[in-house]
Design an enzyme around this catalytic site. Structure first.
Site, PDB file in Angstrom:
ATOM      1  N   ARG A  33       0.846  -1.195   0.000  1.00  0.00           N
ATOM      2  CA  ARG A  33       0.000   0.000   0.000  1.00  0.00           C
ATOM      3  C   ARG A  33       0.882   1.246   0.000  1.00  0.00           C
ATOM      4  NH1 ARG A  33      -5.088  -1.026   4.115  1.00  0.00           N
ATOM      5  NH2 ARG A  33      -5.934  -2.885   3.061  1.00  0.00           N
TER       6      ARG A  33
ATOM      7  N   ASP B  13       1.977   5.171  -0.199  1.00  0.00           N
ATOM      8  CA  ASP B  13       1.402   6.374   0.398  1.00  0.00           C
ATOM      9  C   ASP B  13       1.103   7.431  -0.653  1.00  0.00           C
ATOM     10  OD1 ASP B  13       1.714   5.231   2.911  1.00  0.00           O
ATOM     11  OD2 ASP B  13       3.712   6.079   3.173  1.00  0.00           O
TER      12      ASP B  13
ATOM     13  N   ARG C 223      11.619   6.006   3.324  1.00  0.00           N
ATOM     14  CA  ARG C 223      11.768   7.467   3.348  1.00  0.00           C
ATOM     15  C   ARG C 223      12.519   7.934   4.594  1.00  0.00           C
ATOM     16  NH1 ARG C 223       5.783   9.197   2.835  1.00  0.00           N
ATOM     17  NH2 ARG C 223       6.682  11.269   3.212  1.00  0.00           N
TER      18      ARG C 223
END
Length: 257
Positions: free
Chosen positions: A49, A51, A196
């Site tokens: 999934r 973002d 990230r």
């Protein structure tokens, strides 16, 4: 018929993969397109999934369909009715019970940084501009420390749905392509915002704001406060999902007609 699909999208205009009330998502667009051409409700399972703002060239989905259309025709017709920022690049038959998420053995992401004095308009949505000098050697050393099994709780939000924080990383390296710095990471699974946060922390190392020893220490289950900032979403792309299921692995990633 059980099917697997290779999905590509520019995440700029989406609130991520997963369906959300009142928001434009990749799952919503793709399920609507498939339901339209197949004339039946379609429930999708995705390998990951992503973002809001995150891109994919190698997202994988699985779904069930009762249809006389070939997998190739499904990919063509679905992409014809999808908006321009998303496409079902390929569709193949999958074994009964195949699940794009559960059966994945690894996932690979790339993060792109434009390390140059002046920004690039053409890369504004696909790479993060960093206008100060980075020590590329330190980036490579930091990436090497990520290899192997670690407790990555320093690289996911403190308030998290995760219960287990250990992940096994099989690829972690930086590559220079002119002004473009590309980070590649492959793991069995990822925590929320893990890539990230790793990139944001490695950038601190490359700027001299954090040493390698403290970065290595943060890979041993340190709290989130010990990690660095979370890098922007637009630099991240899901590029590959691997499967032990040969029928999927050998056909889904085969280019051409």
């Amino acid at each position: 018929m059980r099917l697997a699909g290779l999905v590509e999208y520019d995440g700029t205009g989406f609130y991520g993969w997963a369906r959300q009330p009142g928001r434009r998502t990749v799952e919503e667009e793709l399920s609507r397109a498939l339901s339209t051409i197949l004339r039946q409700p379609v429930r999708l399972t995705a390998a990951g999934r992503t973002d809001a703002g995150v891109h994919a060239s190698g997202q994988v989905v699985s779904f069930e369909a009762k249809t006389g259309l070939s997998p190739e025709a499904i990919a063509y017709k679905a992409s014809a009715v999808l908006p321009e920022d998303v496409a079902l690049r390929r569709c193949v038959r999958a074994p009964e019970g195949f699940d794009a998420r559960r059966d994945a053995v690894s996932r690979s992401y790339e993060y792109r940084i434009l390390n140059a004095p002046v920004r690039s308009p053409l890369l504004r949505d696909r790479a993060v501009h960093v206008g100060w000098r980075l020590d590329f050697g330190l980036l490579r050393e930091a990436a090497a420390l990520v290899l192997g099994a670690h407790d990555f709780r320093a690289f996911t939000p403190a308030k998290s749905h995760h219960v287990h924080f250990e992940r096994s990383v099989s690829e972690s390296w930086w590559e220079r392509r002119g002004d473009l710095l590309v980070y590649r990471i492959t793991a069995d699974a990822f925590l929320y915002n893990m890539v990230r946060a790793l990139v944001g922390t490695m950038l601190e190392v490359a700027r001299g704001r954090r040493d390698l020893a403290s970065f290595e220490e943060s890979l041993r289950g340190a709290p989130r406060a010990e990690g660095g900032p979370t890098a922007p979403a637009r630099g991240l792309t899901l590029v590959r999902v691997r499967y032990a299921v040969e029928e999927v692995e050998e056909t889904l990633w085969t280019p051409g007609f």
